[in-house]
Structures are given as C-alpha cells and as structure tokens.
Write a protein that holds these residues in place. Structure first.
Motif, PDB file in Angstrom:
ATOM      1  N   THR A 168     -74.082 -28.365  38.927  1.00  0.00           N
ATOM      2  CA  THR A 168     -73.532 -26.971  38.565  1.00  0.00           C
ATOM      3  C   THR A 168     -72.053 -26.659  38.090  1.00  0.00           C
ATOM      4  O   THR A 168     -71.679 -26.025  37.557  1.00  0.00           O
ATOM      5  N   GLY A 169     -71.210 -27.898  38.483  1.00  0.00           N
ATOM      6  CA  GLY A 169     -69.817 -27.718  38.438  1.00  0.00           C
ATOM      7  C   GLY A 169     -68.748 -27.232  39.401  1.00  0.00           C
ATOM      8  O   GLY A 169     -67.835 -27.101  39.415  1.00  0.00           O
ATOM      9  N   LEU A 170     -69.766 -26.765  40.290  1.00  0.00           N
ATOM     10  CA  LEU A 170     -68.988 -26.260  41.695  1.00  0.00           C
ATOM     11  C   LEU A 170     -68.212 -27.436  42.531  1.00  0.00           C
ATOM     12  O   LEU A 170     -68.986 -28.459  42.352  1.00  0.00           O
ATOM     13  N   LYS A 171     -67.390 -27.250  43.253  1.00  0.00           N
ATOM     14  CA  LYS A 171     -66.735 -28.329  43.981  1.00  0.00           C
ATOM     15  C   LYS A 171     -67.392 -28.472  45.136  1.00  0.00           C
ATOM     16  O   LYS A 171     -68.116 -27.594  45.965  1.00  0.00           O
ATOM     17  N   LYS A 172     -67.677 -29.719  45.507  1.00  0.00           N
ATOM     18  CA  LYS A 172     -68.600 -30.245  46.581  1.00  0.00           C
ATOM     19  C   LYS A 172     -67.497 -29.469  47.862  1.00  0.00           C
ATOM     20  O   LYS A 172     -66.152 -29.423  48.055  1.00  0.00           O
ATOM     21  N   GLY A 173     -68.272 -28.975  48.852  1.00  0.00           N
ATOM     22  CA  GLY A 173     -67.618 -28.526  49.871  1.00  0.00           C
ATOM     23  C   GLY A 173     -67.415 -26.873  49.819  1.00  0.00           C
ATOM     24  O   GLY A 173     -66.966 -26.153  51.012  1.00  0.00           O
ATOM     25  N   THR A 174     -67.616 -26.304  48.737  1.00  0.00           N
ATOM     26  CA  THR A 174     -67.718 -24.802  48.717  1.00  0.00           C
ATOM     27  C   THR A 174     -68.793 -24.296  49.519  1.00  0.00           C
ATOM     28  O   THR A 174     -69.824 -24.544  49.729  1.00  0.00           O
ATOM     29  N   ILE A 175     -68.320 -23.141  50.189  1.00  0.00           N
ATOM     30  CA  ILE A 175     -69.041 -22.388  51.324  1.00  0.00           C
ATOM     31  C   ILE A 175     -70.167 -21.951  50.858  1.00  0.00           C
ATOM     32  O   ILE A 175     -70.246 -21.161  49.736  1.00  0.00           O
ATOM     33  N   VAL A 176     -71.594 -22.258  51.468  1.00  0.00           N
ATOM     34  CA  VAL A 176     -72.745 -21.523  50.679  1.00  0.00           C
ATOM     35  C   VAL A 176     -73.202 -20.286  52.074  1.00  0.00           C
ATOM     36  O   VAL A 176     -73.342 -20.821  53.041  1.00  0.00           O
ATOM     37  N   VAL A 177     -73.264 -19.106  51.368  1.00  0.00           N
ATOM     38  CA  VAL A 177     -73.666 -18.072  52.532  1.00  0.00           C
ATOM     39  C   VAL A 177     -75.131 -17.777  52.201  1.00  0.00           C
ATOM     40  O   VAL A 177     -75.805 -17.785  51.170  1.00  0.00           O
ATOM     41  N   ALA A 178     -75.753 -17.257  53.283  1.00  0.00           N
ATOM     42  CA  ALA A 178     -77.145 -17.003  53.252  1.00  0.00           C
ATOM     43  C   ALA A 178     -77.768 -16.163  52.052  1.00  0.00           C
ATOM     44  O   ALA A 178     -78.548 -16.133  51.448  1.00  0.00           O
ATOM     45  N   GLY A 179     -76.990 -14.843  52.065  1.00  0.00           N
ATOM     46  CA  GLY A 179     -77.351 -13.949  50.877  1.00  0.00           C
ATOM     47  C   GLY A 179     -78.464 -13.048  51.236  1.00  0.00           C
ATOM     48  O   GLY A 179     -78.555 -12.860  52.549  1.00  0.00           O
ATOM     49  N   GLY A 180     -79.032 -12.204  50.363  1.00  0.00           N
ATOM     50  CA  GLY A 180     -80.038 -11.510  50.794  1.00  0.00           C
ATOM     51  C   GLY A 180     -81.233 -11.159  49.890  1.00  0.00           C
ATOM     52  O   GLY A 180     -81.239 -12.129  48.843  1.00  0.00           O
ATOM     53  N   THR A 181     -81.953 -10.197  49.961  1.00  0.00           N
ATOM     54  CA  THR A 181     -82.990  -9.906  48.893  1.00  0.00           C
ATOM     55  C   THR A 181     -82.264  -9.317  47.639  1.00  0.00           C
ATOM     56  O   THR A 181     -81.091  -8.770  47.796  1.00  0.00           O
ATOM     57  N   ASP A 182     -82.830  -9.296  46.597  1.00  0.00           N
ATOM     58  CA  ASP A 182     -82.300  -8.693  45.278  1.00  0.00           C
ATOM     59  C   ASP A 182     -81.882  -7.245  45.484  1.00  0.00           C
ATOM     60  O   ASP A 182     -81.011  -6.679  45.053  1.00  0.00           O
ATOM     61  N   ILE A 183     -82.925  -6.689  46.196  1.00  0.00           N
ATOM     62  CA  ILE A 183     -82.779  -5.075  46.428  1.00  0.00           C
ATOM     63  C   ILE A 183     -81.687  -4.857  47.511  1.00  0.00           C
ATOM     64  O   ILE A 183     -80.847  -3.935  47.155  1.00  0.00           O
ATOM     65  N   SER A 184     -81.628  -5.504  48.406  1.00  0.00           N
ATOM     66  CA  SER A 184     -80.463  -4.982  49.579  1.00  0.00           C
ATOM     67  C   SER A 184     -79.079  -5.655  49.031  1.00  0.00           C
ATOM     68  O   SER A 184     -78.325  -4.785  49.353  1.00  0.00           O
ATOM     69  N   SER A 185     -79.083  -6.708  48.370  1.00  0.00           N
ATOM     70  CA  SER A 185     -77.623  -6.967  47.914  1.00  0.00           C
ATOM     71  C   SER A 185     -77.305  -6.149  46.678  1.00  0.00           C
ATOM     72  O   SER A 185     -76.247  -5.777  46.615  1.00  0.00           O
ATOM     73  N   ALA A 186     -78.296  -5.380  46.023  1.00  0.00           N
ATOM     74  CA  ALA A 186     -78.220  -4.525  44.904  1.00  0.00           C
ATOM     75  C   ALA A 186     -77.428  -3.332  45.563  1.00  0.00           C
ATOM     76  O   ALA A 186     -76.528  -2.431  45.146  1.00  0.00           O
ATOM     77  N   ALA A 187     -78.218  -2.695  46.994  1.00  0.00           N
ATOM     78  CA  ALA A 187     -77.571  -1.568  47.631  1.00  0.00           C
ATOM     79  C   ALA A 187     -76.015  -1.856  47.789  1.00  0.00           C
ATOM     80  O   ALA A 187     -75.349  -0.911  47.623  1.00  0.00           O
ATOM     81  N   LEU A 188     -75.737  -2.984  48.619  1.00  0.00           N
ATOM     82  CA  LEU A 188     -74.401  -3.244  48.729  1.00  0.00           C
ATOM     83  C   LEU A 188     -73.504  -2.839  47.648  1.00  0.00           C
ATOM     84  O   LEU A 188     -72.534  -2.615  47.690  1.00  0.00           O
ATOM     85  N   GLY A 189     -74.154  -3.719  46.601  1.00  0.00           N
ATOM     86  CA  GLY A 189     -73.038  -3.955  45.270  1.00  0.00           C
ATOM     87  C   GLY A 189     -73.028  -2.276  44.527  1.00  0.00           C
ATOM     88  O   GLY A 189     -72.360  -2.344  43.763  1.00  0.00           O
TER      89      GLY A 189
END
Length: 518
Positions: free
Chosen positions: A228-249
């Motif tokens: 991906t090009g991301l740095k090793k050790g970058t924090i990964v968070v659980a996330g949500g459904t597309d709909i619930s993340s959209a509601a927050l966003g």
C-alpha cells in the motif's frame, strides 16, 4: 508512530473511496477512488471477490499518497464497507469463494429453514432484525449445503471491511456495526450469542472477535506496507459499516437525527437509543459507530443503479456529449428531464426493483416495472419516473418508520446521487420532508478518518470532531402542492407492486426454467 493525518477508506458496492484528514485543520487533503467488479452469473446471484476489494483499497491508498502525502505523517487508518456480505476466509487469510453480497437472493430456502429451526421471533429479539437473504447466515447455510467442502474450509466469516483490515494487520476482526448483520449478534448486549449460532447451524468459532468501531485492532505489517505504501506500524482501527460511518461523516450523531444516503443502493437511517426496542422488522437495526446509538435503517437496493441501468442501456447520446464536453453524464439527464417534463412524469410510475427489493418488502423475486406508459410517454418521462420511483421507495420506508414512533423532521443527505439538485427536489416533494446538504463530499471515508483519529489519540470525541467538520450548506423545503399530487400517485404505486407479487414469483421461476442468465 507520530503523525497528524488519518486515512479513512470506504468499500462500496461499486467502488472504494479514500480520504486523508488533516486533524490540525480538520480538512480533507487527499482523495482516492477505484472501482471494482460485480459478478452476476445467474438470476438472483450477486458476488464479489475479496481480493477485488483489496486491490481497489490498495489503489485508493496509493492515489492518496500520490497527492503528496508523506506516509510517515499518517497516524491511523480505518475502513468501512458494504454490509450483508458473506465472505468466508480460511486459516491463512485467503477467501475460499467469492463473497455473496447484499444483492444476492439465492438463499430463500435457507431463510425458511432458519424460521422453522430457530424461529423468526428469536432472531428478532436477539438481533433486532428479520430473516431475509440479505443477511449472513442464510448465505452461509447455502454454502454449507451446496459447497460443504468450502464451508468446512472456512475459518472466519468476515465483512469486506474486516477482510481488508485483516490484509493490513493480519488480525481476524469485526467491528460492532458489521457484526450487527450476523444473527448471533445480540444488538443490545453487543456480543455473540453462542447458543443461537449453534442452533442456526454455523459454529461460533467461525465468527471473529468483536471490536468497538474506534478501537485499535493492530498495526500495518511489513506485507501491507509494501503493497500500500503505508508505513509499517501505522495504527489500524476497527472502523464501521458504510452507513454508520457515513452518518458520523455527515454529522448525524444524536438520537432521533435522520439521514438519507444514496449510492448504488440507498439507506434511510434514523438514530435511536440502543435500549429503545422497536418492534418493526421491515426496517433493520444495527449499531452506530457511536456507542449507545442504534441505526434504524431501511436499505433500498436500486437507487443510483436505476439511473446507471438507464445510462448503460439508452444513454449513448448523452455519453457522447459528456465525453466531448467534459460534462457529467448524469447532469445531462437532470437537464433533459427538468426542461421537458413536469412533476409526476406524465403519470408514469417506476418500481425500482431491478433484481430484488429490500426494505420494506424483502422480496427476492421482485422485478422492475414501468407502469402507465402511453403514446405520449417520452424518454425524458422515463428519466424523471426513475427518480420519482426511487423517492417513492424511500417514502414507503419513511411512513413505516413514522408509524413505529420514529420522528423525522428532516433528512441529511449524502452520496453521489444527492449531488443532483433536481433529484433532491423530487425527493423533498415526494416525502414532504426538508432535506439538508452539507459541505462533505463523501461522508463514509470521512467518518472512518474520524474513527482513526480517535483510535490514534488525535481527538477526544468523534462527535465533537464531526461537529467541527460538518456544516449544512443548503436546506431544500418541499413543495407541498407537489407533495399532495405525489401522495395520490403513491397509493397507485403501492398497489402496482402488491397486485404483481404473484406474477413476479412466477416470472422468477421462468427465468431459471429457461436459463435467462442475463
């Protein structure tokens, strides 16, 4: 790892969208977009490859980094994705078959088996939802019956977001939002019901560990960093459904707020306190990314997909014009329908059920219908009727939600089709409800970026951060005279569906009898 940027990624039915958020300024500073394929091999079948999701995620991340983003400054990443996907993964983290997605309607027999063996009321009480092909366990039981070797090979059932999260950090996880689409998930306790899983017929060990949506699940490993090009050790968070993340966003963060998200399909989402039980199962329930809130959610299958179908089938002229002028092809349809039709589309009605119907009918055999064609019906009437039919589908769910006691004073809009002021006007007039647009272009990946900020320790409150970022840009008030007219046609629109249900069932059987696979 230190940094002030976060990366949010949303896996949709047709594409992956990524956004990089600068938490110092609360501004989006990079974007990525990549389509991925949908496999339609037979009537009622709809599948996607797990590795297609991952390839699109990688491309979207790379596009963000190509915007001049230094991966060293990305402190955290979170993913959301489409729900209702049965994606089986083996012990080595590889998909054992394509995922059966929310559109897939093959498991009606398995739905009946769950009703007989477990009982609809048991599922209703534990999970808050109905029994339908849209959910995970009917599809898993179909695989168990028809592909027993693959079922036995399955180590974990993941969501698309869960699988791509695994590819980032090699942890088998599921966020609470995605877990809500699995029947053994107790939506009020937020945990797996082991006894119910065994009764359904899917061993509990095939379910991954549940995480809060803003909880850290791991860090980017060497392999994912290289891909991906991301740095090793970058924090990964659980996330949500597309709909619930959209509601927050898009700023829908409090009880009784509501929103309407449009894409390939669409969702009406009303926020209710989790302890508040609503005995209405035509509309779904699953956890918001915000603890203590449940999404009272009505998914509808063929929203943007209806206009996409029209564009792909009849839109040769508009495609040529759009290509030669640089215009968006869908803005051309708006202009044509606005200039050459009136509200009501000359009486033409459209049922937006091009493969099946989700809320409120949950009929896998339903079919799309144009009703009311006359010699005076124009191509532009068809365009407007497509948009009005989608709005009628939304209105049917609004009326059900209101009857259950849910109060809806307005809807916050999000998603590609809501960029159309013409379509928004139709939606406001059909529903009789004010609509609000915001300054957010894509809410789901923004919501994920906010979750990543919380997990990475860059914000104290996802609600406060959302409030700081999201601003209302326009409110569209309904024309109540048009609403009265639409109310009259809505009654006929409902009866057209009810009167054709038997014919839809018989027609569906003939598709299989004569092998009409297109």
């Amino acid at each position: 790892m230190k940094g002030y940027l976060t990366l949010g990624i949303d896996i949709g039915t047709s594409s992956v969208k990524a956004r990089v958020l600068d938490t110092r300024t609360n501004q989006i500073v990079a974007k990525g977009f990549q389509t991925h394929p949908l496999l339609l091999s037979k009537p009622g079948y709809a599948e996607q490859e797990g590795d297609s999701y991952w390839s699109a995620v990688k491309s979207a991340i790379r596009q963000c980094l190509d915007c001049g983003i230094d991966a060293e400054n990305i402190a955290g990443v979170a993913l959301s994705g489409l729900v209702g996907v049965m994606l089986p993964i083996d012990k080595d983290g590889r998909p054992v078959r394509p995922g059966m997605i929310w559109m897939d309607a093959r498991a009606e027999e398995e739905c009946n088996e769950i009703r007989e063996r477990v009982g609809e009321e048991v599922i209703n009480y534990n999970n808050g939802n109905r029994i339908a092909c849209w959910f995970i366990e009917p599809k898993a039981l179909w695989m168990k019956k028809h592909e027993p070797g693959l079922f036995n090979k399955t180590y974990k059932l993941l969501s698309p977001a869960g699988y791509c999260t695994y590819r980032l950090c090699k942890e088998f996880t599921i966020n609470k939002g995605d877990a809500g689409l699995f029947y053994p998930f107790d939506y009020q306790k937020g945990e797996w019901n082991t006894e119910l899983a065994e009764k359904i017929g899917v061993p509990i060990d095939k379910y991954p560990k549940i995480y809060d949506c803003d909880e850290v699940v791991g860090t980017v490993d060497d392999e994912a960093a290289a891909e991906t090009g991301l740095k090793k050790g970058t924090i990964v968070v659980a996330g949500g459904t597309d709909i619930s993340s959209a509601a927050l966003g898009c700023g829908v963060t409090k009880a009784y707020q509501a929103y309407y998200s449009m894409g390939t399909g669409s969702n009406l989402g009303i926020m209710i306190p989790t302890p508040e039980r609503k005995e209405e199962f035509r509309i779904l329930k699953w956890p918001h990314v915000i603890p203590g809130l449940t999404m009272f959610d009505a998914p509808m299958a063929f929203t943007g997909a209806s206009l996409n179908w029209f564009n792909g089938t009849f839109g040769g002229h508009e495609q040529v014009v759009a290509k030669s002028t640089g215009q968006n092809v869908f803005s051309l349809y708006d202009a044509e329908a606005a200039a050459q039709t009136k509200p009501g589309a000359g009486g033409l009605l459209y049922l937006p059920y091009l493969g099946n119907t989700l809320s409120p009918h949950w009929n896998p055999n339903s079919k799309g219908v144009f009703f009311g064609v006359t010699l005076s019906t124009s191509r532009e009437d068809m365009i407007r009727a497509l948009m009005e039919g989608v709005a009628f589908d939304l209105y049917s769910n609004i009326k059900i939600a209101q009857a259950s006691g849910a109060k809806i004073d307005g809807l916050t809009l999000n998603g590609g089709p809501t960029k159309s002021r013409f379509w928004n006007r139709i939606t406001a007039d059909v529903t009789g409800i004010p609509l609000s647009t915001t300054n957010v272009d894509e809410a789901a990946p923004l919501g994920d970026a906010i979750l990543a900020a919380k997990g990475a320790g860059l914000c104290d409150s996802i609600i406060a951060m959302s409030k700081d970022i999201v601003k209302v840009t326009e409110t569209i008030e309904p024309d109540m005279k048009n609403h009265e007219m639409y109310q009259d046609f809505f009654g006929i629109w409902q009866r057209v569906y009810e009167n054709l249900k038997k014919e839809m069932d018989d027609h569906h059987q003939l598709l299989f009898k004569y092998n009409f696979t297109k």
